[in-house]
Design an enzyme around this catalytic site. Structure first.
Site, PDB file in Angstrom:
ATOM      1  N   HIS A 294     -74.740  20.106   4.001  1.00 22.86           N
ATOM      2  CA  HIS A 294     -74.078  19.580   5.202  1.00 22.86           C
ATOM      3  C   HIS A 294     -72.889  18.744   4.714  1.00 22.86           C
ATOM      4  O   HIS A 294     -73.056  17.600   4.310  1.00 22.86           O
ATOM      5  CB  HIS A 294     -75.115  18.726   5.956  1.00 22.86           C
ATOM      6  CG  HIS A 294     -74.652  18.004   7.171  1.00 22.86           C
ATOM      7  ND1 HIS A 294     -75.067  18.341   8.444  1.00 22.86           N
ATOM      8  CD2 HIS A 294     -73.860  16.922   7.349  1.00 22.86           C
ATOM      9  CE1 HIS A 294     -74.544  17.510   9.326  1.00 22.86           C
ATOM     10  NE2 HIS A 294     -73.808  16.625   8.680  1.00 22.86           N
TER      11      HIS A 294
ATOM     12  N   ARG B  61     -73.903  18.269  18.505  1.00 22.00           N
ATOM     13  CA  ARG B  61     -74.597  17.002  18.206  1.00 22.00           C
ATOM     14  C   ARG B  61     -73.763  16.136  17.262  1.00 22.00           C
ATOM     15  O   ARG B  61     -73.236  15.111  17.637  1.00 22.00           O
ATOM     16  CB  ARG B  61     -75.994  17.299  17.626  1.00 22.00           C
ATOM     17  CG  ARG B  61     -76.910  16.093  17.563  1.00 22.00           C
ATOM     18  CD  ARG B  61     -76.671  15.166  16.399  1.00 22.00           C
ATOM     19  NE  ARG B  61     -76.712  15.827  15.109  1.00 22.00           N
ATOM     20  CZ  ARG B  61     -76.334  15.251  13.977  1.00 22.00           C
ATOM     21  NH1 ARG B  61     -75.878  14.008  13.972  1.00 22.00           N
ATOM     22  NH2 ARG B  61     -76.373  15.915  12.832  1.00 22.00           N
ATOM     23  N   ASP B  62     -73.579  16.588  16.022  1.00 20.76           N
ATOM     24  CA  ASP B  62     -72.894  15.736  15.032  1.00 20.76           C
ATOM     25  C   ASP B  62     -71.441  15.530  15.416  1.00 20.76           C
ATOM     26  O   ASP B  62     -70.853  14.482  15.137  1.00 20.76           O
ATOM     27  CB  ASP B  62     -72.991  16.389  13.639  1.00 20.76           C
ATOM     28  CG  ASP B  62     -72.892  15.378  12.504  1.00 20.76           C
ATOM     29  OD1 ASP B  62     -72.783  14.172  12.782  1.00 20.76           O
ATOM     30  OD2 ASP B  62     -72.930  15.790  11.328  1.00 20.76           O
TER      31      ASP B  62
ATOM     32  N   CYS C  43     -70.070  10.067  12.031  1.00 18.78           N
ATOM     33  CA  CYS C  43     -71.319   9.382  12.362  1.00 18.78           C
ATOM     34  C   CYS C  43     -70.968   7.955  12.752  1.00 18.78           C
ATOM     35  O   CYS C  43     -70.265   7.268  12.014  1.00 18.78           O
ATOM     36  CB  CYS C  43     -72.272   9.393  11.161  1.00 18.78           C
ATOM     37  SG  CYS C  43     -73.749   8.395  11.441  1.00 18.78           S
TER      38      CYS C  43
ATOM     39  N   HIS D 167     -69.203  16.958   5.197  1.00 15.27           N
ATOM     40  CA  HIS D 167     -68.112  16.464   6.045  1.00 15.27           C
ATOM     41  C   HIS D 167     -66.832  16.649   5.223  1.00 15.27           C
ATOM     42  O   HIS D 167     -66.880  16.699   3.994  1.00 15.27           O
ATOM     43  CB  HIS D 167     -68.347  15.007   6.434  1.00 15.27           C
ATOM     44  CG  HIS D 167     -69.421  14.837   7.474  1.00 15.27           C
ATOM     45  ND1 HIS D 167     -69.174  14.407   8.751  1.00 15.27           N
ATOM     46  CD2 HIS D 167     -70.750  15.084   7.422  1.00 15.27           C
ATOM     47  CE1 HIS D 167     -70.308  14.382   9.445  1.00 15.27           C
ATOM     48  NE2 HIS D 167     -71.293  14.793   8.661  1.00 15.27           N
TER      49      HIS D 167
HETATM   50  P1  HMG Z   1     -84.718   0.283  17.188  1.00 17.79           P
HETATM   51  O1  HMG Z   1     -83.790  -0.587  17.988  1.00 17.79           O
HETATM   52  O2  HMG Z   1     -85.083  -0.149  15.826  1.00 17.79           O
HETATM   53  O3  HMG Z   1     -86.101   0.612  17.869  1.00 17.79           O
HETATM   54  O4  HMG Z   1     -84.064   1.735  17.151  1.00 17.79           O
HETATM   55  P2  HMG Z   1     -86.762   0.373  19.259  1.00 17.79           P
HETATM   56  O5  HMG Z   1     -88.064   1.072  19.185  1.00 17.79           O
HETATM   57  O6  HMG Z   1     -86.733  -1.101  19.574  1.00 17.79           O
HETATM   58  O7  HMG Z   1     -85.840   1.146  20.302  1.00 17.79           O
HETATM   59  C1  HMG Z   1     -84.602   0.637  20.784  1.00 17.79           C
HETATM   60  C2  HMG Z   1     -84.362   1.179  22.175  1.00 17.79           C
HETATM   61  O8  HMG Z   1     -84.269   2.605  22.101  1.00 17.79           O
HETATM   62  C3  HMG Z   1     -85.526   0.887  23.121  1.00 17.79           C
HETATM   63  O9  HMG Z   1     -84.968   0.758  24.415  1.00 17.79           O
HETATM   64  C4  HMG Z   1     -86.348   2.152  23.063  1.00 17.79           C
HETATM   65  O10 HMG Z   1     -87.102   2.367  24.228  1.00 17.79           O
HETATM   66  C5  HMG Z   1     -85.289   3.218  22.898  1.00 17.79           C
HETATM   67  P3  HMG Z   1     -84.987  -0.667  25.163  1.00 17.79           P
HETATM   68  O11 HMG Z   1     -86.411  -1.080  25.216  1.00 17.79           O
HETATM   69  O12 HMG Z   1     -84.150  -1.580  24.272  1.00 17.79           O
HETATM   70  O13 HMG Z   1     -84.364  -0.359  26.497  1.00 17.79           O
HETATM   71  N1  HMG Z   1     -85.744   4.406  22.175  1.00 17.79           N
HETATM   72  C6  HMG Z   1     -85.436   5.660  22.545  1.00 17.79           C
HETATM   73  N2  HMG Z   1     -84.732   6.135  23.584  1.00 17.79           N
HETATM   74  C7  HMG Z   1     -84.630   7.497  23.673  1.00 17.79           C
HETATM   75  N3  HMG Z   1     -85.160   8.349  22.790  1.00 17.79           N
HETATM   76  C8  HMG Z   1     -85.858   7.895  21.740  1.00 17.79           C
HETATM   77  C9  HMG Z   1     -86.028   6.508  21.589  1.00 17.79           C
HETATM   78  N4  HMG Z   1     -86.656   5.734  20.683  1.00 17.79           N
HETATM   79  C10 HMG Z   1     -86.472   4.463  21.049  1.00 17.79           C
HETATM   80  N5  HMG Z   1     -86.365   8.762  20.864  1.00 17.79           N
HETATM   81  C11 HMG Z   1     -84.021   4.108  16.673  1.00 17.79           C
HETATM   82  C12 HMG Z   1     -84.614   2.755  16.314  1.00 17.79           C
HETATM   83  C13 HMG Z   1     -84.395   5.075  15.576  1.00 17.79           C
HETATM   84  C14 HMG Z   1     -84.579   4.564  18.016  1.00 17.79           C
HETATM   85  C15 HMG Z   1     -82.487   3.954  16.774  1.00 17.79           C
HETATM   86  O14 HMG Z   1     -82.027   3.377  15.588  1.00 17.79           O
HETATM   87  C16 HMG Z   1     -81.773   5.273  16.967  1.00 17.79           C
HETATM   88  O15 HMG Z   1     -81.930   5.931  17.984  1.00 17.79           O
HETATM   89  N6  HMG Z   1     -80.931   5.665  15.992  1.00 17.79           N
HETATM   90  C17 HMG Z   1     -80.209   6.915  16.056  1.00 17.79           C
HETATM   91  C18 HMG Z   1     -78.950   6.812  15.268  1.00 17.79           C
HETATM   92  C19 HMG Z   1     -78.206   8.129  15.306  1.00 17.79           C
HETATM   93  O16 HMG Z   1     -78.466   8.992  16.118  1.00 17.79           O
HETATM   94  N7  HMG Z   1     -77.241   8.258  14.380  1.00 17.79           N
HETATM   95  C20 HMG Z   1     -76.405   9.433  14.301  1.00 17.79           C
HETATM   96  C21 HMG Z   1     -77.142  10.656  13.862  1.00 17.79           C
HETATM   97  S1  HMG Z   1     -77.478  10.706  12.105  1.00 17.79           S
HETATM   98  C22 HMG Z   1     -76.130  11.508  11.437  1.00 17.79           C
HETATM   99  O17 HMG Z   1     -75.156  11.695  12.104  1.00 17.79           O
HETATM  100  C23 HMG Z   1     -76.225  12.033  10.034  1.00 17.79           C
HETATM  101  C24 HMG Z   1     -76.452  13.546   9.971  1.00 17.79           C
HETATM  102  O18 HMG Z   1     -75.436  14.227  10.660  1.00 17.79           O
HETATM  103  C25 HMG Z   1     -76.454  14.027   8.536  1.00 17.79           C
HETATM  104  C26 HMG Z   1     -75.326  13.417   7.735  1.00 17.79           C
HETATM  105  O19 HMG Z   1     -74.164  13.752   7.954  1.00 17.79           O
HETATM  106  O20 HMG Z   1     -75.662  12.556   6.930  1.00 17.79           O
HETATM  107  C27 HMG Z   1     -77.802  13.939  10.586  1.00 17.79           C
HETATM  108 MG    MG Z   2     -73.392  14.676   9.709  1.00 18.96          MG
END
Ligand code: HMG
Ligand code: MG
Length: 283
Positions: free
Chosen positions: A205, A13-14, A238, A207
């Site tokens: 966690h 995933r990450d 990320c 990096h």
């Molecule tokens: P948004 O644009 O504010 O909200 O996104 P929305 O409700 O308008 O949704 C946008 C689009 O996504 C829509 O599609 C929804 O249907 C769809 P459209 O109508 O435009 O065609 N949607 C989804 N699709 C699939 N699965 C879902 C889902 N929800 C909505 N669950 C949202 C808000 C939270 C969805 C968006 O910002 C998002 O998905 N963000 C994810 C970002 C991400 O994954 N970042 C990387 C992971 S975090 C990380 O790496 C850190 C970590 O490793 C720890 C660390 O190191 O710090 C964990």
């Molecule tokens: Mg991370």
């Protein structure tokens, strides 16, 4: 008897979320199987996030469906909201992982809402995790430094970690999203966090942007932390954290923990095969 330490493998995933070229679903599944064959029991499999935000995770349903459950295996998936949680549970999963941040700006850039809004969004996720009897993990991103806000106050980390615990998280992962933390900062954050919550429910966690991750692991160990996230071959980053390099690499972490006297229960030779496969994915 040697004490145990746990590695949570987040590479599929990450790690893969940040790859420039599309990684075929079959390759993701092969990597997951190789990791499982090496004895990895805690595996972050994919992310049920918006494919518009993270295209690499667009095949999340197929990956989860085809990577079937097995005795002892905890398949975790990252979910940003109830929709993601419900979709993962419909397929079958052992853990949901929710993610917010100790930095307001990073929360906005990564999940398009404030920290408080994210916690509200997670309330129904926690409710269905509980009613479905699956584990709930929480991440606090930018627990040390933020690419937008700079240094983060340890009190901000504790406040978010406590809120995640209040929501019902079994485990909270304190994340150095961009790999900027130095030992003294880790000491300060872990001291206040372990004063607020049991060390047994915390993970770290790291990096490895500056090669300090293992030193930071030692500081966390001294503070009672026994659960560490890592990524096979150091894949990672990320997309919403400029400067985020790979995660702490799994094999060096495993070797480091073993040398420090912990049992981790992984087959190093088999992990080597998974690592070779991960390296080949990047070519
Ligand atoms: P948004 O644009 O504010 O909200 O996104 P929305 O409700 O308008 O949704 C946008 C689009 O996504 C829509 O599609 C929804 O249907 C769809 P459209 O109508 O435009 O065609 N949607 C989804 N699709 C699939 N699965 C879902 C889902 N929800 C909505 N669950 C949202 C808000 C939270 C969805 C968006 O910002 C998002 O998905 N963000 C994810 C970002 C991400 O994954 N970042 C990387 C992971 S975090 C990380 O790496 C850190 C970590 O490793 C720890 C660390 O190191 O710090 C964990
Ligand atoms: Mg991370």
């Amino acid at each position: 008897m040697r004490p145990a330490a746990t590695i949570v493998e987040v590479g599929p995933r990450d790690g893969l979320q940040n790859e420039k070229q599309t990684v075929p679903t079959a390759s993701k599944l092969e990597l997951l199987e190789l990791l499982h064959s090496a004895g990895v029991q805690r595996l972050e499999v994919t992310a049920f996030v918006s494919p518009k935000w993270v295209p690499q995770m667009a095949d999340h349903e197929e990956v989860l469906r085809r990577f079937e459950s097995a005795p002892g295996l905890i398949r975790s998936v990252l979910v940003p909201n109830e929709r993601g949680a419900a979709a993962a549970l419909a397929i079958g999963v052992e853990e949901l992982a929710i993610f917010t941040s100790a930095s307001e700006t990073f929360a906005r850039k990564n999940i398009n809402c404030s920290i408080a809004e994210s916690l509200e969004r997670f309330r129904p996720v926690a409710a269905i995790a509980m009613s479905s009897r699956v584990r709930l993990r929480g991440y606090v991103s930018c627990s040390f430094e933020c690419p937008y806000e700079g240094e983060i106050a340890p009190e901000a980390v504790v406040a978010v970690a406590r809120s995640l615990a209040d929501l019902g998280c079994n485990e909270i992962s304190i994340a150095d999203t961009i790999g900027q933390a130095k030992a003294l900062k880790v000491e300060n954050v872990m001291r206040v966090t372990t004063a607020a919550l049991p060390a047994s429910m915390l993970a770290c966690h790291f990096h490895d942007t500056h090669g300090r991750a293992l030193e930071n692991v030692d500081v966390a160990l001294a503070n009672g932390i026994r659960i560490f996230d890592s990524s096979i071959g150091g894949l990672g980053g990320c997309p919403y954290a400029p400067g985020a390099a790979g995660n702490l690499s799994t094999i060096p972490l495993a070797a480091h923990l073993e040398k420090a006297g912990y049992t981790i229960g992984l087959d190093m030779a088999a992990l080597g095969k998974a690592q070779d496969f991960a390296f080949a994915l990047r070519k």
